[in-house]
Design a protein around this motif. Structure first.
Motif, mmCIF file in Angstrom:
data_model
loop_
_atom_site.group_PDB
_atom_site.id
_atom_site.type_symbol
_atom_site.label_atom_id
_atom_site.label_comp_id
_atom_site.label_asym_id
_atom_site.label_seq_id
_atom_site.Cartn_x
_atom_site.Cartn_y
_atom_site.Cartn_z
ATOM 1 N N GLU A 44 0.829 -1.210 0.000
ATOM 2 C CA GLU A 44 0.000 0.000 0.000
ATOM 3 C C GLU A 44 0.864 1.262 0.000
ATOM 4 N N LYS A 45 1.956 1.227 0.754
ATOM 5 C CA LYS A 45 2.869 2.370 0.754
ATOM 6 C C LYS A 45 3.457 2.582 -0.639
ATOM 7 N N SER A 46 3.820 1.474 -1.279
ATOM 8 C CA SER A 46 4.385 1.563 -2.628
ATOM 9 C C SER A 46 3.345 2.095 -3.613
ATOM 10 N N ARG A 47 2.079 1.666 -3.440
ATOM 11 C CA ARG A 47 1.010 2.124 -4.328
ATOM 12 C C ARG A 47 0.775 3.627 -4.169
ATOM 13 N N LEU A 48 0.833 4.110 -2.923
ATOM 14 C CA LEU A 48 0.663 5.539 -2.674
ATOM 15 C C LEU A 48 1.824 6.334 -3.262
ATOM 16 N N LYS A 49 3.054 5.825 -3.066
ATOM 17 C CA LYS A 49 4.215 6.515 -3.620
ATOM 18 C C LYS A 49 4.128 6.590 -5.140
ATOM 19 N N GLN A 50 3.719 5.509 -5.756
ATOM 20 C CA GLN A 50 3.612 5.480 -7.215
ATOM 21 C C GLN A 50 2.560 6.487 -7.697
ATOM 22 N N ALA A 51 1.421 6.566 -6.998
ATOM 23 C CA ALA A 51 0.365 7.507 -7.388
ATOM 24 C C ALA A 51 0.849 8.946 -7.255
ATOM 25 N N MET A 52 1.605 9.229 -6.195
ATOM 26 C CA MET A 52 2.137 10.585 -6.012
ATOM 27 C C MET A 52 3.153 10.921 -7.090
ATOM 28 N N ASP A 53 4.015 9.950 -7.417
ATOM 29 C CA ASP A 53 5.015 10.166 -8.467
ATOM 30 C C ASP A 53 4.342 10.389 -9.819
ATOM 31 N N GLN A 54 3.266 9.649 -10.086
ATOM 32 C CA GLN A 54 2.532 9.826 -11.342
ATOM 33 C C GLN A 54 1.892 11.217 -11.403
ATOM 34 N N ALA A 55 1.370 11.648 -10.265
ATOM 35 C CA ALA A 55 0.760 12.982 -10.215
ATOM 36 C C ALA A 55 1.802 14.067 -10.486
ATOM 37 N N VAL A 56 3.022 13.898 -9.941
ATOM 38 C CA VAL A 56 4.100 14.854 -10.190
ATOM 39 C C VAL A 56 4.439 14.885 -11.679
#
Length: 593
Positions: A44-56
């Motif tokens: 879940e932490k990895s999924r959140l990090k990936q979503a934030m990176d995609q948003a950036v």
């Protein structure tokens, strides 16, 4: 009757009739809340990090598509990227995933709620409202987590655009020619939506309660951005009434804009300059289109906001130079930094003050941070050769502050001379008169400046001791209070006795009930929102100085604000019925009454 009537804050005047289409709705009610097993935590932490990176990455792409004339909006996108990269939001959400063993969407929601609590205790209004940027960023990340598209469906035909809120990243690629109006659940008069709508000259209402829960895509709506009303699924008689009103308003707007470049000169030959108040470079088009005779107030502090790094002197110089050269030979008056109270920048943050409106702000803040102040003054001086420019200091309370500010100006001039950098040695320097102490010492101050500019927004607030944004006392905010009128007249007389010009750049300048009185005082120039200029110039061209002086005489004989308001309302309505047809709706709840 319409199925529902919603109310909000009108930020760009007009009437629009058509079908609603939402760009985004707040995801709060649809966010999944799930408990997870321990072995899913890292995933879940990895999924959140990936979503934030995609948003950036997405915002970086949008940032590159922002045209140069909307560069200020690009700075807001930069601030959203900064929020995503800042470890605070990310670490809060990671903590909830680890400690409570919940899914990424729920953890991000809780992290935003925690940040809302932290922002809520900040006294400074501008900083407190920046939580909305955090919400916008979080919504973009939630869309990634939930597999939803953050982009709006393709627009077919012309629509009325609705949204929870609109960030620059949302509007960068919009087909604006298909949008008849903007409406949002969030926002205020200085929000991105309001600024964009005014620059595009389309009706807009923001801060609409229950918008997202009431209106569905495809529903027929009327946007009344004169009164701040939205009629959802109106009846035929309401539709007919608004079609007629829309025709009247559009016809009136076309008529006044057609002649907006004519001078603001009374029938008997008294000429007054009518200029614009702006805060963003992108508003230059509105200045030119609405017949402004220059910029009487350029609010320079907005170039410092919504960014992590303070602008450099060179960056400010380029902005000021471009503005001056585009508008030349018309004048541009740069107001030095008016930070504090409700406007702060990341370099300082909110100052812990019980009453920030009376605290470290404006010229006081600049005199405590002289390097910052000197850098801005150098940029203004360097740009002074590019056109017809002037500079003024805000919130001067007396000679001591004025002389201290001028010492910094002298230091900046000396530095530029030593460096061989040219500038206008005779750059006019003035002050904002917005404190009662400045009013009472106007004769003294006038001997040491080149011009006055009366800021009625703060002058009324400080003179009458009220906050017009406070609903409990806003009825006391009276532009035509005898004390205010006498204060303005005293400042005008003091300026003219010393041989300097005096301008007025508060909201009173665009109030058709006040302008004839100001003309009677023989004010030299008025500065206002660009959209208000055509109507005010038309009023000036249809009156005479004898009429204005007679109205001023009668007003000054009145002892109470109630009698003044009645006298002015009766006189102005009788004299300018067509011009005031679209102002009458404001009289029940705005500053005039």
């Amino acid at each position: 009757m319409a199925r529902k009537v919603l109310t909000g804050i009108p930020v760009s005047s007009g009437i629009a009739i058509g079908k609603a289409l939402f760009m985004n709705r707040r995801l709060y009610g649809r966010i999944p809340r799930q408990s997870i097993a321990q072995h899913f935590v890292e995933g879940e932490k990895s999924r959140l990090k990936q979503a934030m990176d995609q948003a950036v990455e997405e915002l970086d792409l949008v940032r590159g598509q922002v045209p140069n004339e909307f560069k200020e909006h690009g700075l807001i996108i930069d601030s959203h990227i900064t929020i995503l990269r800042d470890p605070k939001l990310r670490n809060l959400a990671f903590g909830y995933i680890e400690d409570m063993r919940i899914n990424a969407e729920w953890a991000l929601l809780k992290a935003v709620k925690e940040m809302e609590k932290r922002f809520a205790v900040i006294q400074d209004d501008y900083i407190r409202q920046r939580i909305q940027d955090v919400r916008l960023v979080a919504d973009r990340v939630q869309s990634k987590l939930m597999g939803l598209s953050h982009e709006m469906q393709e627009i077919e035909g012309r629509i009325i655009l609705m949204a929870h809120d609109l960030a620059p990243s949302d509007t960068a690629g919009l087909e604006v020619d298909k949008i008849m109006a903007f409406t949002t659940a969030e926002g205020g008069k200085t929000s991105h939506t309001g600024i964009l709508a005014r620059s595009l000259q389309i009706p807009s209402i923001v801060g609409v309660k229950d918008l997202e829960d009431t209106v569905e895509d495809g529903e027929f709506v009327i946007i009344d951005a004169l009164k701040g009303r939205i009629l959802v699924e109106p009846e035929e008689d309401e539709l007919a009434e608004y079609i007629a009103l829309q025709d009247q308003f559009d016809g009136y707007q076309k008529a006044i804009v057609r002649n907006c470049h004519l001078p603001a000169e009374t029938i008997d030959g008294y000429r007054v300059q009518v200029q614009a108040n702006i805060e963003l470079f992108e508003e230059v088009a509105a200045v030119l289109d609405h017949g402004a005779e220059g910029v009487g107030l350029y609010r320079t502090e907005y170039s410092y906001m919504n960014r992590e790094i303070l602008p450099s002197e060179d960056e400010l110089f380029e902005e000021y130079r471009d503005l001056a050269s585009i508008l030349s030979p018309a004048k541009v008056v740069f107001r030095t930094l008016d930070l504090g109270a409700d406007k702060f920048i990341s370099g300082f943050g909110a100052i812990d003050e019980r009453n920030p409106a009376l605290g470290l702000r404006s010229i006081r803040l600049c005199l405590q941070h002289r390097d910052l102040f000197r850098s801005q003054i150098r940029a203004i001086l360097r740009a002074s050769l590019a056109g017809n420019t002037a500079m003024m200091y805000p919130m001067i309370s007396g000679l001591r502050e004025l002389r201290e500010a001028n010492r910094v100006l002298a230091e900046a001039k000396a530095q530029l001379r030593d460096e061989g950098i040219p500038f206008n040695e005779e750059l006019p320097v003035g002050i904002m008169v917005e404190l009662p102490s400045a009013v009472m010492t106007a004769e003294l101050l006038a001997k040491e400046v080149d011009f006055f500019s009366i800021g009625t927004n703060d002058l009324i607030q400080y003179s009458l001791g009220i906050d017009r944004t406070n609903k409990h006392v806003s009825y006391l905010y009276q532009p035509l209070h005898p004390a205010i009128l006498r204060s303005i007249k005293h400042v005008v007389d003091a300026a003219h006795q010393s041989g300097i010009e005096v301008s007025l750049c508060g909201e009173v300048a665009s109030d058709p009930f006040c302008v004839p009185i100001l003309m009677g005082m023989q004010i030299d120039s008025l500065s206002m929102n660009p959209q208000a200029i055509p109507g005010i110039k038309r009023i000036i061209r249809q009156t005479t100085m004898d009429e204005c002086k007679e109205l001023l005489r009668r007003v000054l004989e009145c002892r109470t604000v109630t009698k003044i308001n009645k006298l002015v309302m009766d006189s102005i309505f009788q004299r300018f019925p067509e011009e005031l047809a679209f102002y009458s709706s404001l009289l029940d709840n705005e500053d005039f009454v």
